[in-house]
Design a protein around this motif. Structure first.
Motif, PDB file in Angstrom:
ATOM      1  N   UNK A  83     -12.014  10.068  -2.609  1.00  0.00           N
ATOM      2  CA  UNK A  83     -11.599  10.992  -3.659  1.00  0.00           C
ATOM      3  C   UNK A  83     -10.569  11.936  -3.052  1.00  0.00           C
ATOM      4  N   UNK A  84      -9.399  11.975  -3.670  1.00  0.00           N
ATOM      5  CA  UNK A  84      -8.320  12.810  -3.144  1.00  0.00           C
ATOM      6  C   UNK A  84      -7.784  13.694  -4.254  1.00  0.00           C
ATOM      7  N   UNK A  85      -7.326  14.857  -3.889  1.00  0.00           N
ATOM      8  CA  UNK A  85      -6.693  15.750  -4.847  1.00  0.00           C
ATOM      9  C   UNK A  85      -5.279  15.244  -5.133  1.00  0.00           C
ATOM     10  N   UNK A  86      -4.936  15.167  -6.426  1.00  0.00           N
ATOM     11  CA  UNK A  86      -3.598  14.727  -6.794  1.00  0.00           C
ATOM     12  C   UNK A  86      -2.639  15.898  -6.683  1.00  0.00           C
ATOM     13  N   UNK A  87      -1.490  15.648  -6.071  1.00  0.00           N
ATOM     14  CA  UNK A  87      -0.464  16.674  -5.947  1.00  0.00           C
ATOM     15  C   UNK A  87       0.671  16.344  -6.899  1.00  0.00           C
ATOM     16  N   UNK A  88       1.428  17.333  -7.288  1.00  0.00           N
ATOM     17  CA  UNK A  88       2.559  17.138  -8.192  1.00  0.00           C
ATOM     18  C   UNK A  88       3.759  16.664  -7.371  1.00  0.00           C
ATOM     19  N   UNK A  89       3.755  15.388  -7.031  1.00  0.00           N
ATOM     20  CA  UNK A  89       4.776  14.820  -6.151  1.00  0.00           C
ATOM     21  C   UNK A  89       6.141  14.746  -6.827  1.00  0.00           C
ATOM     22  N   UNK A  90       7.180  15.033  -6.066  1.00  0.00           N
ATOM     23  CA  UNK A  90       8.541  14.843  -6.564  1.00  0.00           C
ATOM     24  C   UNK A  90       8.968  13.399  -6.417  1.00  0.00           C
ATOM     25  N   UNK A  91       8.472  12.725  -5.373  1.00  0.00           N
ATOM     26  CA  UNK A  91       8.735  11.306  -5.129  1.00  0.00           C
ATOM     27  C   UNK A  91       7.446  10.700  -4.589  1.00  0.00           C
ATOM     28  N   UNK A  92       7.103   9.509  -5.080  1.00  0.00           N
ATOM     29  CA  UNK A  92       5.897   8.829  -4.592  1.00  0.00           C
ATOM     30  C   UNK A  92       6.109   7.324  -4.685  1.00  0.00           C
ATOM     31  N   UNK A  93       5.207   6.594  -4.078  1.00  0.00           N
ATOM     32  CA  UNK A  93       5.351   5.152  -4.138  1.00  0.00           C
ATOM     33  C   UNK A  93       4.228   4.423  -3.455  1.00  0.00           C
ATOM     34  N   UNK A  94       4.515   3.168  -3.134  1.00  0.00           N
ATOM     35  CA  UNK A  94       3.538   2.277  -2.521  1.00  0.00           C
ATOM     36  C   UNK A  94       4.182   1.659  -1.290  1.00  0.00           C
ATOM     37  N   UNK A  95       3.429   1.621  -0.185  1.00  0.00           N
ATOM     38  CA  UNK A  95       3.923   1.003   1.054  1.00  0.00           C
ATOM     39  C   UNK A  95       3.006  -0.159   1.422  1.00  0.00           C
ATOM     40  N   UNK A  96       3.611  -1.246   1.847  1.00  0.00           N
ATOM     41  CA  UNK A  96       2.878  -2.433   2.284  1.00  0.00           C
ATOM     42  C   UNK A  96       3.181  -2.657   3.761  1.00  0.00           C
ATOM     43  N   UNK A  97       2.161  -2.814   4.583  1.00  0.00           N
ATOM     44  CA  UNK A  97       2.374  -3.003   6.024  1.00  0.00           C
ATOM     45  C   UNK A  97       2.855  -4.410   6.361  1.00  0.00           C
ATOM     46  N   UNK A  98       2.735  -5.341   5.420  1.00  0.00           N
ATOM     47  CA  UNK A  98       3.321  -6.679   5.534  1.00  0.00           C
ATOM     48  C   UNK A  98       4.035  -6.958   4.213  1.00  0.00           C
ATOM     49  N   UNK A  99       5.102  -7.720   4.261  1.00  0.00           N
ATOM     50  CA  UNK A  99       5.895  -7.998   3.067  1.00  0.00           C
ATOM     51  C   UNK A  99       5.101  -8.894   2.112  1.00  0.00           C
ATOM     52  N   UNK A 100       4.702  -8.379   0.939  1.00  0.00           N
ATOM     53  CA  UNK A 100       3.906  -9.185   0.004  1.00  0.00           C
ATOM     54  C   UNK A 100       4.733 -10.273  -0.695  1.00  0.00           C
ATOM     55  N   UNK A 101       6.052 -10.198  -0.586  1.00  0.00           N
ATOM     56  CA  UNK A 101       6.913 -11.175  -1.250  1.00  0.00           C
ATOM     57  C   UNK A 101       7.039 -12.469  -0.451  1.00  0.00           C
ATOM     58  N   UNK A 102       6.956 -12.376   0.892  1.00  0.00           N
ATOM     59  CA  UNK A 102       7.106 -13.577   1.711  1.00  0.00           C
ATOM     60  C   UNK A 102       6.047 -13.666   2.820  1.00  0.00           C
ATOM     61  N   UNK A 103       5.078 -12.770   2.818  1.00  0.00           N
ATOM     62  CA  UNK A 103       3.974 -12.728   3.788  1.00  0.00           C
ATOM     63  C   UNK A 103       4.420 -12.482   5.226  1.00  0.00           C
TER      64      UNK A 103
END
Length: 95
Positions: free
Chosen positions: A15-35
């Motif tokens: 459970x995390x407190x949501x902050x009013x982010x100006x920029x946000x996203x998703x990071x993948x430690x391996x490329x999900x498009x080509x593995x």
């Protein structure tokens, strides 16, 4: 497991407190498009990461080569909306 299994499956809730982010996203430690595990992929947009996750915007995409330590690809997406925290009322999200 019927009580006969030696499996000790775990379960966790974060459970995390949501902050009013100006920029946000998703990071993948391996490329999900080509593995490719030597690449990481970051998709980002203005505001909360919800727009990236639900696909309501074409996010900016950055593909980084972790071995060569360089940016391999950068594409800027069309972001027609921005979701932010509703700080005026008692929570929620505003577009």
């Amino acid at each position: 497991h019927g009580g006969n299994s030696a499996c000790n499956d775990g379960f966790a809730v974060v459970v995390m407190e949501m902050v009013d982010a100006q920029v946000a996203g998703v990071a993948f430690s391996a490329n999900p498009l080509n593995s490719d595990r030597d690449e990481c992929v970051i998709d980002s947009s203005f505001g909360l990461g919800e727009s990236v996750v639900d696909g309501s915007v074409t996010a900016d995409r950055f593909i980084y080569d972790k071995v060569q330590k360089k940016l391999m690809q950068k594409s800027i997406g069309a972001k027609k909306l921005e979701r932010r925290l509703n700080t005026v009322e008692v929570g929620g999200v505003r577009k």
